[in-house]
Design a protein around this motif. Structure first.
Motif, PDB file in Angstrom:
ATOM      1  N   ARG A 131      -7.186   5.404 -13.264  1.00  0.00           N
ATOM      2  CA  ARG A 131      -6.394   6.609 -14.030  1.00  0.00           C
ATOM      3  C   ARG A 131      -5.896   7.199 -13.181  1.00  0.00           C
ATOM      4  O   ARG A 131      -6.857   8.093 -13.068  1.00  0.00           O
ATOM      5  N   THR A 132      -4.769   7.400 -12.985  1.00  0.00           N
ATOM      6  CA  THR A 132      -4.816   8.354 -11.963  1.00  0.00           C
ATOM      7  C   THR A 132      -3.092   9.450 -12.286  1.00  0.00           C
ATOM      8  O   THR A 132      -2.190   9.597 -13.070  1.00  0.00           O
ATOM      9  N   LYS A 133      -3.398  10.941 -11.781  1.00  0.00           N
ATOM     10  CA  LYS A 133      -2.501  11.944 -12.115  1.00  0.00           C
ATOM     11  C   LYS A 133      -2.118  12.898 -10.693  1.00  0.00           C
ATOM     12  O   LYS A 133      -3.245  13.003 -10.414  1.00  0.00           O
ATOM     13  N   ILE A 186       0.680  -0.828   0.274  1.00  0.00           N
ATOM     14  CA  ILE A 186      -0.078  -0.041   0.029  1.00  0.00           C
ATOM     15  C   ILE A 186       0.479   0.975  -0.102  1.00  0.00           C
ATOM     16  O   ILE A 186       0.367   2.362  -0.466  1.00  0.00           O
ATOM     17  N   ASN A 187       2.141   1.346   0.836  1.00  0.00           N
ATOM     18  CA  ASN A 187       2.906   2.766   0.545  1.00  0.00           C
ATOM     19  C   ASN A 187       3.467   2.495  -0.848  1.00  0.00           C
ATOM     20  O   ASN A 187       3.433   4.152  -1.007  1.00  0.00           O
ATOM     21  N   GLU A 188       3.907   1.477  -1.570  1.00  0.00           N
ATOM     22  CA  GLU A 188       3.865   1.670  -2.899  1.00  0.00           C
ATOM     23  C   GLU A 188       2.648   2.570  -4.135  1.00  0.00           C
ATOM     24  O   GLU A 188       3.164   3.195  -4.581  1.00  0.00           O
ATOM     25  N   LEU A 189       1.757   1.956  -3.442  1.00  0.00           N
ATOM     26  CA  LEU A 189       0.999   2.608  -4.357  1.00  0.00           C
ATOM     27  C   LEU A 189       0.199   3.633  -3.834  1.00  0.00           C
ATOM     28  O   LEU A 189       0.432   5.140  -4.660  1.00  0.00           O
ATOM     29  N   ILE A 190       0.718   4.946  -2.930  1.00  0.00           N
ATOM     30  CA  ILE A 190       0.208   5.740  -1.890  1.00  0.00           C
ATOM     31  C   ILE A 190       1.456   6.592  -2.701  1.00  0.00           C
ATOM     32  O   ILE A 190       0.904   7.563  -3.323  1.00  0.00           O
ATOM     33  N   GLU A 191       2.940   6.711  -2.541  1.00  0.00           N
ATOM     34  CA  GLU A 191       3.509   7.132  -3.278  1.00  0.00           C
ATOM     35  C   GLU A 191       3.678   7.201  -4.843  1.00  0.00           C
ATOM     36  O   GLU A 191       3.684   8.135  -5.187  1.00  0.00           O
ATOM     37  N   MET A 192       3.281   5.949  -5.562  1.00  0.00           N
ATOM     38  CA  MET A 192       2.640   6.558  -7.647  1.00  0.00           C
ATOM     39  C   MET A 192       1.669   7.506  -7.500  1.00  0.00           C
ATOM     40  O   MET A 192       1.863   8.293  -8.304  1.00  0.00           O
ATOM     41  N   VAL A 193       0.630   6.867  -6.570  1.00  0.00           N
ATOM     42  CA  VAL A 193      -0.397   8.004  -6.741  1.00  0.00           C
ATOM     43  C   VAL A 193      -0.113   9.589  -6.153  1.00  0.00           C
ATOM     44  O   VAL A 193      -0.564  10.456  -7.442  1.00  0.00           O
ATOM     45  N   LYS A 194       0.774   9.812  -5.434  1.00  0.00           N
ATOM     46  CA  LYS A 194       1.570  10.962  -5.141  1.00  0.00           C
ATOM     47  C   LYS A 194       1.891  11.935  -6.300  1.00  0.00           C
ATOM     48  O   LYS A 194       2.248  13.140  -6.553  1.00  0.00           O
ATOM     49  N   ARG A 195       2.735  11.241  -6.835  1.00  0.00           N
ATOM     50  CA  ARG A 195       3.402  11.880  -7.760  1.00  0.00           C
ATOM     51  C   ARG A 195       3.140  12.095  -9.357  1.00  0.00           C
ATOM     52  O   ARG A 195       2.119  12.076  -9.098  1.00  0.00           O
ATOM     53  N   ASP A 196       4.090  13.022  -9.751  1.00  0.00           N
ATOM     54  CA  ASP A 196       3.397  14.034 -10.631  1.00  0.00           C
ATOM     55  C   ASP A 196       3.025  12.998 -12.046  1.00  0.00           C
ATOM     56  O   ASP A 196       2.207  13.568 -12.646  1.00  0.00           O
ATOM     57  N   GLU A 197       3.341  12.175 -12.204  1.00  0.00           N
ATOM     58  CA  GLU A 197       3.412  11.040 -13.573  1.00  0.00           C
ATOM     59  C   GLU A 197       1.828  10.582 -13.810  1.00  0.00           C
ATOM     60  O   GLU A 197       0.783  10.499 -12.517  1.00  0.00           O
ATOM     61  N   GLU A 198       1.380   9.872 -14.651  1.00  0.00           N
ATOM     62  CA  GLU A 198      -0.511   9.688 -14.777  1.00  0.00           C
ATOM     63  C   GLU A 198       0.582   8.095 -15.103  1.00  0.00           C
ATOM     64  O   GLU A 198       1.558   7.265 -15.597  1.00  0.00           O
ATOM     65  N   TYR A 199      -0.247   7.328 -13.938  1.00  0.00           N
ATOM     66  CA  TYR A 199      -0.274   5.825 -14.295  1.00  0.00           C
ATOM     67  C   TYR A 199      -2.142   5.400 -14.223  1.00  0.00           C
ATOM     68  O   TYR A 199      -2.675   5.475 -14.365  1.00  0.00           O
ATOM     69  N   THR A 200      -1.838   3.795 -15.087  1.00  0.00           N
ATOM     70  CA  THR A 200      -2.506   3.095 -14.666  1.00  0.00           C
ATOM     71  C   THR A 200      -2.784   1.727 -14.212  1.00  0.00           C
ATOM     72  O   THR A 200      -2.318   0.932 -13.891  1.00  0.00           O
ATOM     73  N   ILE A 201      -3.976   2.114 -13.131  1.00  0.00           N
ATOM     74  CA  ILE A 201      -3.716   1.642 -12.235  1.00  0.00           C
ATOM     75  C   ILE A 201      -4.797   0.702 -11.977  1.00  0.00           C
ATOM     76  O   ILE A 201      -6.107   0.647 -12.057  1.00  0.00           O
ATOM     77  N   GLN A 202      -4.804  -1.061 -11.486  1.00  0.00           N
ATOM     78  CA  GLN A 202      -5.814  -1.509 -11.642  1.00  0.00           C
ATOM     79  C   GLN A 202      -5.975  -2.207  -9.894  1.00  0.00           C
ATOM     80  O   GLN A 202      -4.894  -2.890  -9.456  1.00  0.00           O
ATOM     81  N   LEU A 203      -6.832  -2.360 -10.062  1.00  0.00           N
ATOM     82  CA  LEU A 203      -6.934  -2.710  -8.333  1.00  0.00           C
ATOM     83  C   LEU A 203      -8.355  -4.383  -8.249  1.00  0.00           C
ATOM     84  O   LEU A 203      -8.853  -4.306  -8.977  1.00  0.00           O
ATOM     85  N   THR A 204      -7.706  -5.020  -8.128  1.00  0.00           N
ATOM     86  CA  THR A 204      -7.990  -6.816  -7.723  1.00  0.00           C
ATOM     87  C   THR A 204      -7.841  -6.714  -6.760  1.00  0.00           C
ATOM     88  O   THR A 204      -7.617  -6.036  -5.023  1.00  0.00           O
ATOM     89  N   LEU A 205      -9.346  -7.647  -5.886  1.00  0.00           N
ATOM     90  CA  LEU A 205      -9.362  -8.690  -4.862  1.00  0.00           C
ATOM     91  C   LEU A 205      -8.562  -9.768  -4.278  1.00  0.00           C
ATOM     92  O   LEU A 205      -9.097 -10.620  -5.137  1.00  0.00           O
ATOM     93  N   GLU A 206      -7.984  -9.800  -3.309  1.00  0.00           N
ATOM     94  CA  GLU A 206      -7.785 -11.302  -3.141  1.00  0.00           C
ATOM     95  C   GLU A 206      -8.515 -12.007  -3.791  1.00  0.00           C
ATOM     96  O   GLU A 206      -9.430 -11.989  -2.036  1.00  0.00           O
ATOM     97  N   GLY A 207      -8.776 -13.216  -3.798  1.00  0.00           N
ATOM     98  CA  GLY A 207      -9.356 -14.149  -4.264  1.00  0.00           C
ATOM     99  C   GLY A 207     -10.885 -14.554  -4.636  1.00  0.00           C
ATOM    100  O   GLY A 207     -11.230 -14.915  -4.945  1.00  0.00           O
ATOM    101  N   CYS A 208     -10.564 -13.242  -5.559  1.00  0.00           N
ATOM    102  CA  CYS A 208     -11.643 -12.505  -6.413  1.00  0.00           C
ATOM    103  C   CYS A 208     -11.787 -13.443  -7.643  1.00  0.00           C
ATOM    104  O   CYS A 208     -10.680 -13.354  -8.514  1.00  0.00           O
TER     105      CYS A 208
END
Length: 158
Positions: A123-125, A48-70
């Motif tokens: 998509r986040t930025k 989650i800390n890696e995800l938090i750092e990614m989202v805070k950056r000025d870069e654009e990311y395509t992030i996929q959220l999945t759920l364990e066991g889904c």
């Protein structure tokens, strides 16, 4: 031994052959120019800390959220594999643990909205989501849905 004379192709056949060859070349160039023809990838986000750092950056990311066991997330994984063979896109996947900590839940709901649905692609930025694609259980239309989503560009969620 007598050689059989070779039949010369007619002008119309040569013309058609050239047209089909030209169409094939143009289709290949067009598919490369819109991001096809190169293999994409899924990059695992491990914490989650890696995800938090990614989202805070000025870069654009395509992030996929999945759920364990889904099971829907697992089905999406198969559809995605085929899609990424011919589409040059990088998806950053974070698998949300089935037992989420309160800090993690608060962050996910604050950034990605409430209620969370799985699987979802964002998509986040600059610390905010500006585009969302909810897949749910329909992975059959993944390729066309993803193509439309990418082509649409920025879609306001507000």
């Amino acid at each position: 031994m007598r050689l059989k004379s070779m039949k010369m192709p007619r002008l119309g056949e040569v013309f058609l052959y050239c047209v089909f060859l030209l169409i094939g070349c143009l289709a290949s160039l067009l598919s490369i120019s819109i991001g096809r023809g190169t293999r994409g990838e899924v990059v695992k986000v491990n914490s989650i800390n890696e995800l938090i750092e990614m989202v805070k950056r000025d870069e654009e990311y395509t992030i996929q959220l999945t759920l364990e066991g889904c099971i829907y997330c697992e089905a999406l994984d198969f559809a995605e594999h085929d899609y990424l063979l011919n589409h040059n896109i990088t998806l950053y996947e974070y698998e949300v643990p089935a037992e989420r900590r309160e800090e993690e839940r608060d962050f996910l709901e604050n950034i990605f909205g409430e209620p969370l649905s799985f699987p979802s692609i964002y998509r986040t930025k600059d610390g905010r989501v500006f585009q969302k694609l909810e897949m749910g259980s329909d992975t059959a239309g993944f390729e066309s849905a993803m193509d439309r989503w990418i082509a649409d560009g920025v879609v306001s969620l507000a």
